[in-house]
Write a protein that holds these residues in place. Structure first.
Motif, PDB file in Angstrom:
ATOM      1  N   GLY A   1       0.774  -1.230   0.000  1.00  0.00           N
ATOM      2  CA  GLY A   1       0.000   0.000   0.000  1.00  0.00           C
ATOM      3  C   GLY A   1       0.807   1.281   0.000  1.00  0.00           C
ATOM      4  O   GLY A   1       0.244   2.375  -0.092  1.00  0.00           O
ATOM      5  N   GLY A   2       2.117   1.167   0.106  1.00  0.00           N
ATOM      6  CA  GLY A   2       2.943   2.363   0.065  1.00  0.00           C
ATOM      7  C   GLY A   2       2.987   2.966  -1.341  1.00  0.00           C
ATOM      8  O   GLY A   2       2.484   2.386  -2.295  1.00  0.00           O
TER       9      GLY A   2
ATOM     10  N   LEU B   1      -3.078   7.570   2.173  1.00  0.00           N
ATOM     11  CA  LEU B   1      -2.690   6.222   1.773  1.00  0.00           C
ATOM     12  C   LEU B   1      -3.211   5.258   2.818  1.00  0.00           C
ATOM     13  O   LEU B   1      -3.356   5.618   3.999  1.00  0.00           O
ATOM     14  N   ARG B   2      -3.470   4.025   2.405  1.00  0.00           N
ATOM     15  CA  ARG B   2      -3.860   2.968   3.329  1.00  0.00           C
ATOM     16  C   ARG B   2      -2.878   1.818   3.193  1.00  0.00           C
ATOM     17  O   ARG B   2      -2.764   1.215   2.123  1.00  0.00           O
TER      18      ARG B   2
ATOM     19  N   ARG C   1      -4.373  12.008  12.630  1.00  0.00           N
ATOM     20  CA  ARG C   1      -4.182  11.888  11.177  1.00  0.00           C
ATOM     21  C   ARG C   1      -4.162  10.433  10.720  1.00  0.00           C
ATOM     22  O   ARG C   1      -4.590  10.132   9.604  1.00  0.00           O
ATOM     23  N   PHE C   2      -3.651   9.550  11.535  1.00  0.00           N
ATOM     24  CA  PHE C   2      -3.541   8.126  11.199  1.00  0.00           C
ATOM     25  C   PHE C   2      -4.567   7.335  12.010  1.00  0.00           C
ATOM     26  O   PHE C   2      -4.858   7.680  13.167  1.00  0.00           O
TER      27      PHE C   2
ATOM     28  N   LEU D   1      -3.265   0.551   8.284  1.00  0.00           N
ATOM     29  CA  LEU D   1      -2.954   1.895   8.756  1.00  0.00           C
ATOM     30  C   LEU D   1      -3.478   2.884   7.722  1.00  0.00           C
ATOM     31  O   LEU D   1      -2.932   2.972   6.618  1.00  0.00           O
ATOM     32  N   GLN D   2      -4.543   3.573   8.067  1.00  0.00           N
ATOM     33  CA  GLN D   2      -5.077   4.629   7.221  1.00  0.00           C
ATOM     34  C   GLN D   2      -4.343   5.918   7.558  1.00  0.00           C
ATOM     35  O   GLN D   2      -4.366   6.369   8.716  1.00  0.00           O
ATOM     36  N   MET D   3      -3.700   6.496   6.567  1.00  0.00           N
ATOM     37  CA  MET D   3      -2.898   7.696   6.776  1.00  0.00           C
ATOM     38  C   MET D   3      -3.513   8.851   5.996  1.00  0.00           C
ATOM     39  O   MET D   3      -3.557   8.808   4.755  1.00  0.00           O
ATOM     40  N   ASP D   4      -3.999   9.854   6.694  1.00  0.00           N
ATOM     41  CA  ASP D   4      -4.614  11.034   6.083  1.00  0.00           C
ATOM     42  C   ASP D   4      -3.784  12.275   6.400  1.00  0.00           C
ATOM     43  O   ASP D   4      -2.947  12.263   7.294  1.00  0.00           O
TER      44      ASP D   4
END
Length: 125
Positions: free
Chosen positions: A8-9, A18-19, A67-68, A81-84
């Motif tokens: 997912g990177g 990104l997730r 944020r995460f 890991l949802q990263m916003d």
């Protein structure tokens, strides 16, 4: 054999999302706390987030709080890991890890007995 496989990177612009996923095998996934860490170039691994065995309790480093979002699907043996609202300073290789006991110090590398191979996250315009 224990295996942790991240995916997912990628490259994303500042403010984007990104997730990450981590598929686990070789152990009883829902018996263990799971963790995400990240490594900046030339530095050691920094703790990012952990989640309890049943997924009910997340823990976050101050740098990513708000944020995460960490989550897990025990039926699929998968950690997320949802990263916003990503920032350039989030650029790193992200790893998932299995704790060998209920961690007393999430930031202690010795709390974890297996790590994945990592996935690169690059935040840049």
């Amino acid at each position: 054999e224990v295996q942790l496989l991240e995916s997912g990177g990628g490259l994303v612009q500042p403010g984007g999302s990104l997730r990450l996923s981590c598929v686990a095998s070789g152990f009883t996934f829902d018996d263990y706390t799971m963790t995400w860490g990240r490594q900046f170039p030339g530095k050691g691994i920094e703790w990012v987030s952990s989640i309890s065995k049943d997924g009910s309790t997340p823990y976050y480093a101050e740098s990513v709080k708000g944020r995460f979002t960490i989550s897990r699907d025990n039926a699929k043996n998968t950690l997320y890991l949802q990263m916003d609202s990503l920032k350039s300073e989030d650029t790193a290789v992200y790893y998932c890890a299995k704790a060998w006991r209920a961690p007393e110090d999430f930031s202690d590398y010795d709390e974890y007995d297996y790590w994945g191979q990592g996935t690169q996250v690059t935040v840049s315009s």
